[in-house]
Motif scaffolding. Sequence first.
Motif, mmCIF file in Angstrom:
data_model
loop_
_atom_site.group_PDB
_atom_site.id
_atom_site.type_symbol
_atom_site.label_atom_id
_atom_site.label_comp_id
_atom_site.label_asym_id
_atom_site.label_seq_id
_atom_site.Cartn_x
_atom_site.Cartn_y
_atom_site.Cartn_z
ATOM 1 N N ALA A 66 -7.045 -9.253 0.192
ATOM 2 C CA ALA A 66 -8.281 -8.744 0.782
ATOM 3 C C ALA A 66 -9.477 -9.589 0.339
ATOM 4 O O ALA A 66 -10.313 -9.968 1.161
ATOM 5 C CB ALA A 66 -8.485 -7.284 0.394
ATOM 6 N N CYS A 120 -12.559 -9.622 3.111
ATOM 7 C CA CYS A 120 -12.742 -8.176 3.135
ATOM 8 C C CYS A 120 -13.907 -7.852 2.200
ATOM 9 O O CYS A 120 -14.281 -8.649 1.356
ATOM 10 C CB CYS A 120 -11.479 -7.457 2.673
ATOM 11 N N ARG A 155 -4.992 -6.423 -3.108
ATOM 12 C CA ARG A 155 -6.403 -6.619 -3.425
ATOM 13 C C ARG A 155 -6.772 -8.102 -3.400
ATOM 14 O O ARG A 155 -7.837 -8.470 -2.890
ATOM 15 C CB ARG A 155 -6.728 -5.984 -4.772
ATOM 16 N N TYR A 213 -5.097 4.333 6.482
ATOM 17 C CA TYR A 213 -4.471 3.120 6.991
ATOM 18 C C TYR A 213 -4.216 3.207 8.490
ATOM 19 O O TYR A 213 -4.427 2.244 9.229
ATOM 20 C CB TYR A 213 -3.163 2.871 6.244
ATOM 21 N N TRP A 229 -9.889 0.908 -1.621
ATOM 22 C CA TRP A 229 -8.883 1.205 -0.606
ATOM 23 C C TRP A 229 -8.385 2.631 -0.708
ATOM 24 O O TRP A 229 -8.090 3.256 0.305
ATOM 25 C CB TRP A 229 -7.706 0.240 -0.745
ATOM 26 N N ALA A 261 0.864 -1.174 0.000
ATOM 27 C CA ALA A 261 0.000 0.000 0.000
ATOM 28 C C ALA A 261 0.902 1.225 0.000
ATOM 29 O O ALA A 261 1.831 1.317 0.797
ATOM 30 C CB ALA A 261 -0.902 0.011 1.228
ATOM 31 N N CYS A 307 -13.637 -3.527 -2.423
ATOM 32 C CA CYS A 307 -13.449 -2.388 -1.524
ATOM 33 C C CYS A 307 -12.558 -1.355 -2.205
ATOM 34 O O CYS A 307 -11.563 -1.697 -2.822
ATOM 35 C CB CYS A 307 -12.806 -2.843 -0.221
ATOM 36 N N GLN A 356 -8.868 5.574 1.929
ATOM 37 C CA GLN A 356 -9.024 5.097 3.306
ATOM 38 C C GLN A 356 -7.790 5.512 4.101
ATOM 39 O O GLN A 356 -6.704 5.638 3.554
ATOM 40 C CB GLN A 356 -9.158 3.574 3.345
#
Length: 80
Positions: free
Chosen positions: A39, A44, A36, A55, A50, A20, A48, A53
């Motif tokens: 996840a 997850c 991904r 972290y 990401w 990430a 989603c 978001q």
Amino acid sequence: MERSHEFLKMTLDTMSEHIAVIDETGLILYVNSRWRQFAEQNACTPHCEWKGQNYLSVCDRSDGLTGVANRRCFDEFLRW
């Protein structure tokens, strides 16, 4: 510049690690394909988003040792 970003994304997607890219505030700017996949394989939220978001907020809410360790590591990195 756009070509450089696309090249970087392609490069990160070839790596086997879960990556990430986050800014100094913890905001996720990009996650690679392995992130991904992990996840999706670990229940997850499907598809989603990401990006955007925070972290660090997720780490702070985590009751697991991994979240706490990741937050401490990030904090130490910022002090350098």
